[in-house]
Structures are given as C-alpha cells and as structure tokens.
Design a protein around this motif. Structure first.
Motif, mmCIF file in Angstrom:
data_model
loop_
_atom_site.group_PDB
_atom_site.id
_atom_site.type_symbol
_atom_site.label_atom_id
_atom_site.label_comp_id
_atom_site.label_asym_id
_atom_site.label_seq_id
_atom_site.Cartn_x
_atom_site.Cartn_y
_atom_site.Cartn_z
ATOM 1 N N LEU A 175 0.793 -1.225 0.000
ATOM 2 C CA LEU A 175 0.000 0.000 0.000
ATOM 3 C C LEU A 175 0.827 1.278 0.000
ATOM 4 N N ARG A 176 2.111 1.181 -0.150
ATOM 5 C CA ARG A 176 2.952 2.374 -0.066
ATOM 6 C C ARG A 176 2.778 3.260 -1.282
ATOM 7 N N PRO A 177 2.666 4.586 -1.057
ATOM 8 C CA PRO A 177 2.532 5.505 -2.201
ATOM 9 C C PRO A 177 3.789 5.482 -3.064
ATOM 10 N N GLU A 178 3.616 5.766 -4.356
ATOM 11 C CA GLU A 178 4.763 5.888 -5.246
ATOM 12 C C GLU A 178 5.650 7.011 -4.743
ATOM 13 N N GLN A 179 6.933 6.890 -4.968
ATOM 14 C CA GLN A 179 7.870 7.927 -4.540
ATOM 15 C C GLN A 179 7.708 9.207 -5.347
ATOM 16 N N THR A 180 7.258 9.104 -6.594
ATOM 17 C CA THR A 180 7.165 10.275 -7.461
ATOM 18 C C THR A 180 5.921 11.109 -7.202
ATOM 19 N N ASP A 181 4.885 10.514 -6.686
ATOM 20 C CA ASP A 181 3.627 11.229 -6.474
ATOM 21 C C ASP A 181 3.007 10.738 -5.175
ATOM 22 N N ARG A 182 3.037 11.541 -4.139
ATOM 23 C CA ARG A 182 2.564 11.133 -2.816
ATOM 24 C C ARG A 182 1.051 10.926 -2.771
ATOM 25 N N SER A 183 0.327 11.319 -3.823
ATOM 26 C CA SER A 183 -1.121 11.143 -3.814
ATOM 27 C C SER A 183 -1.552 9.855 -4.508
ATOM 28 N N VAL A 184 -0.610 9.122 -5.086
ATOM 29 C CA VAL A 184 -0.928 7.900 -5.816
ATOM 30 C C VAL A 184 -0.504 6.699 -4.993
ATOM 31 N N PHE A 244 -0.126 -0.528 -5.745
ATOM 32 C CA PHE A 244 -0.319 -1.824 -5.105
ATOM 33 C C PHE A 244 0.676 -2.816 -5.689
ATOM 34 N N THR A 245 1.213 -3.678 -4.843
ATOM 35 C CA THR A 245 2.183 -4.662 -5.309
ATOM 36 C C THR A 245 1.616 -6.071 -5.345
ATOM 37 N N LYS A 246 0.333 -6.202 -5.057
ATOM 38 C CA LYS A 246 -0.305 -7.511 -5.161
ATOM 39 C C LYS A 246 -1.692 -7.316 -5.744
ATOM 40 N N PRO A 247 -2.262 -8.359 -6.359
ATOM 41 C CA PRO A 247 -3.520 -8.177 -7.079
ATOM 42 C C PRO A 247 -4.759 -8.010 -6.202
ATOM 43 N N PHE A 248 -4.721 -8.512 -4.965
ATOM 44 C CA PHE A 248 -5.886 -8.421 -4.085
ATOM 45 C C PHE A 248 -5.453 -7.933 -2.706
ATOM 46 N N ILE A 249 -6.338 -7.181 -2.048
ATOM 47 C CA ILE A 249 -6.064 -6.705 -0.692
ATOM 48 C C ILE A 249 -7.255 -7.019 0.201
ATOM 49 N N SER A 250 -6.997 -7.049 1.491
ATOM 50 C CA SER A 250 -8.037 -7.351 2.475
ATOM 51 C C SER A 250 -8.819 -6.089 2.838
ATOM 52 N N THR A 251 -9.872 -6.288 3.592
ATOM 53 C CA THR A 251 -10.668 -5.170 4.101
ATOM 54 C C THR A 251 -9.796 -4.241 4.935
ATOM 55 N N GLU A 252 -8.952 -4.808 5.776
ATOM 56 C CA GLU A 252 -8.094 -4.013 6.649
ATOM 57 C C GLU A 252 -7.078 -3.201 5.847
ATOM 58 N N GLU A 253 -6.527 -3.808 4.790
ATOM 59 C CA GLU A 253 -5.569 -3.086 3.950
ATOM 60 C C GLU A 253 -6.251 -1.955 3.193
ATOM 61 N N LEU A 300 -7.479 4.008 2.587
ATOM 62 C CA LEU A 300 -8.490 5.069 2.597
ATOM 63 C C LEU A 300 -8.506 5.867 3.892
ATOM 64 N N GLN A 301 -7.731 5.418 4.855
ATOM 65 C CA GLN A 301 -7.656 6.057 6.171
ATOM 66 C C GLN A 301 -9.024 6.132 6.845
ATOM 67 N N VAL A 302 -9.717 4.982 6.795
ATOM 68 C CA VAL A 302 -10.993 4.822 7.496
ATOM 69 C C VAL A 302 -10.902 3.562 8.341
ATOM 70 N N ASP A 303 -11.839 3.392 9.233
ATOM 71 C CA ASP A 303 -11.874 2.197 10.059
ATOM 72 C C ASP A 303 -12.357 1.006 9.222
ATOM 73 N N PRO A 304 -11.822 -0.197 9.447
ATOM 74 C CA PRO A 304 -12.310 -1.361 8.696
ATOM 75 C C PRO A 304 -13.825 -1.561 8.797
ATOM 76 N N HIS A 345 -9.735 1.979 -10.031
ATOM 77 C CA HIS A 345 -10.813 2.532 -10.874
ATOM 78 C C HIS A 345 -11.862 3.248 -10.032
ATOM 79 N N TRP A 346 -12.210 2.669 -8.890
ATOM 80 C CA TRP A 346 -13.207 3.271 -8.008
ATOM 81 C C TRP A 346 -12.724 4.626 -7.498
ATOM 82 N N LEU A 347 -11.455 4.689 -7.095
ATOM 83 C CA LEU A 347 -10.896 5.951 -6.609
ATOM 84 C C LEU A 347 -10.831 6.990 -7.725
ATOM 85 N N THR A 348 -10.419 6.578 -8.900
ATOM 86 C CA THR A 348 -10.317 7.494 -10.038
ATOM 87 C C THR A 348 -11.689 8.065 -10.404
#
Length: 94
Positions: free
Chosen positions: A17-26, A29-38, A43-47, A81-84
């Motif tokens: 989940l780490r942001p790209e170094q070139t753009d702190r707003s992007v 993802f380094t894996k194809p699927f993430i959990s609810t907690e991730e 999104l900086q919200v509670d699970p 896509h959802w975020l975009t």
C-alpha cells in the motif's frame, strides 16, 4: 531523575500500500488483491466503515469478492478505478 518520553512511532503502510515515490497522492499496489483491513488503511478509514459499505443498500465502496462467508478481498485494479471515478478536480466542470 528525569525520564524521557519515547518518541512517537508512525507505523508505515504495508508494502502493498505504499505511495509511489514520485507522487505522494498515488497509491501503488504490489499484489492483485487486498483485504478489508488493507483497504481501510489506504483510505484512512476504520475497517468497520468498509464492511458497512458492503452491506449498505444500495451497495457503496469499491467492488469486492466474497471468497467465503468470512473472507472478502478487493481487486487492486477495481480499487484504483473506483478511486479514479470519485476524483474531483476543483474548477473543472463535470
């Protein structure tokens, strides 16, 4: 004797989940699927908020995949896509 308070430690985001170094707003993802907690961490919200989106009528939040009754994952491509789709640029007409 004076005791020093420990310095606050900020927990880094998981590697997936780490942001790209070139753009702190992007988020890259380094894996194809993430959990609810991730997803909640990104999104900086509670699970519980993410879980509530899945049960709301109409459904809210990004598309999800129920692997079982207790396991739900999110495709990182769907999350991007959802975020975009929700991005708002001030001063630009809809």
């Amino acid at each position: 004797m004076s005791q020093r308070c420990p310095e606050p430690v900020s927990a880094p985001l998981p590697v997936a989940l780490r942001p790209e170094q070139t753009d702190r707003s992007v988020v890259t993802f380094t894996k194809p699927f993430i959990s609810t907690e991730e997803l909640a961490a990104v999104l900086q919200v509670d699970p519980s908020t993410v879980r509530r989106w899945r049960t709301a009528q109409p459904l809210q939040g990004p598309p999800f995949i129920n692997l079982s009754e207790r396991v739900t994952v999110y495709s990182t491509e769907d999350v991007q896509h959802w975020l975009t789709a929700r991005r708002i640029v001030p001063g630009v007409a809809n």
